[in-house]
Design a protein around this motif. Structure first.
Motif, PDB file in Angstrom:
ATOM      1  N   ASN A   1       1.120  -1.175  -0.103  1.00 18.41           N
ATOM      2  CA  ASN A   1       0.088  -0.188  -0.063  1.00 18.41           C
ATOM      3  C   ASN A   1       0.971   1.175   0.198  1.00 18.41           C
TER       4      ASN A   1
ATOM      5  N   GLU B   1      -1.765   7.626  -8.806  1.00 17.21           N
ATOM      6  CA  GLU B   1      -2.321   6.276  -9.238  1.00 17.21           C
ATOM      7  C   GLU B   1      -1.277   5.975 -10.547  1.00 17.21           C
TER       8      GLU B   1
ATOM      9  N   GLU C   1      -5.178  -5.999  -8.929  1.00 13.77           N
ATOM     10  CA  GLU C   1      -5.940  -5.062  -8.532  1.00 13.77           C
ATOM     11  C   GLU C   1      -5.252  -3.902  -7.887  1.00 13.77           C
TER      12      GLU C   1
ATOM     13  N   ARG D   1      -6.408  -0.652  -5.532  1.00 12.60           N
ATOM     14  CA  ARG D   1      -7.842  -0.049  -5.094  1.00 12.60           C
ATOM     15  C   ARG D   1      -7.387   1.063  -4.243  1.00 12.60           C
ATOM     16  N   ARG D   2      -8.486   2.019  -3.989  1.00  9.24           N
ATOM     17  CA  ARG D   2      -8.191   3.100  -2.854  1.00  9.24           C
ATOM     18  C   ARG D   2      -9.110   2.838  -1.711  1.00  9.24           C
ATOM     19  N   ILE D   3      -8.373   2.865  -0.627  1.00  5.91           N
ATOM     20  CA  ILE D   3      -9.318   2.565   0.612  1.00  5.91           C
ATOM     21  C   ILE D   3      -8.759   3.852   1.729  1.00  5.91           C
TER      22      ILE D   3
ATOM     23  N   TRP E   1      -3.526   3.785  -1.763  1.00  8.10           N
ATOM     24  CA  TRP E   1      -3.629   2.952  -2.805  1.00  8.10           C
ATOM     25  C   TRP E   1      -3.256   1.515  -2.222  1.00  8.10           C
TER      26      TRP E   1
END
Length: 221
Positions: free
Chosen positions: A143, A175, A189, A191-193, A213
């Motif tokens: 991340n 990104e 994958e 993804r943004r969290i 990310w």
């Protein structure tokens, strides 16, 4: 900023851990990325995991509790001393630089690396080392802070999206930059969290929101 000064910031975490010697610098719970990461590892029948930059062990402990044979690696001896108390002999610890590991090529099923990309100037060498030790078809989970992270801009800006904060380095990513770092990997994958974090002692003594990310990737070829 000179390369030497960058190095000092990248290894400034030992000082942060020492100043928090009465307990862990972070809370004991793993970061919210971990449950999905564990699920992804189990889906691939992963048995061996190297956790790069394990710090004081909160994420490593979750990997061990999930049943993986896990090795935690960190450069900070005080962080590892805290980790030893948390993991309670459920996994192994190694003091080493994540860009030069004393591990055999293609020797582990997966590599994890949580909350580390934000603390190094350039993660390219770390990614290369992860690629070297992970077995063919193995998984790398990591991340990195986005530019929307609440801590963005704190401290002195020393390079684009890079800040010196309390003798440590904080790096934030767009990104496209994250995808570029994994150009020769298969990204399963990205993804943004976001999640809310409590205060971290004197290091960051107030609640804050992290925006990350999260990348799941396998080496190509």
């Amino acid at each position: 900023m000179t390369a030497h000064a960058y190095s000092e910031l990248q290894y400034g975490w030992e000082k942060a851990y020492q100043e928090q010697d009465e307990g862990p610098l972070w809370q004991e719970d793993p970061i919210p990325v971990i449950p999905q990461a564990i699920e992804a590892l189990k889906e691939r029948n992963v048995r061996t995991v190297v956790d790069l930059g394990c710090g004081d062990g909160r994420n490593l402990a979750a990997l061990a509790e999930a049943g993986f044979n896990a090795l935690g690696v960190d450069i900070a001896p005080t962080g590892l001393a805290h980790a030893r108390r948390i993991i309670k002999q459920r996994s192994f610890l190694l003091r080493a630089d994540a860009t030069g590991l004393p591990l055999v090529d293609a020797s582990v099923d997966a590599v994890t690396c949580f909350d580390v990309f934000g603390q190094i100037q350039d993660p390219t060498d770390l990614i290369t080392e992860a690629r070297r030790i992970v077995a063919p078809g193995g998984l790398f989970v990591t991340n990195a802070f986005t530019l929307k992270d609440q801590t963005y801009g704190e401290g002195e800006e020393i390079a684009p999206h890079t800040f010196a904060y309390k003798d440590t380095l904080f790096r934030y990513y767009e990104e496209d930059e994250m995808r570029g770092l994994f150009a020769d990997w298969t990204i399963h994958e990205i993804r943004r969290i976001s999640w809310d974090d409590p205060p971290h002692g004197d290091f960051r003594p107030y609640p804050h929101t992290h925006d990350n990310w999260v990348v799941y990737a396998t080496p190509q070829g």
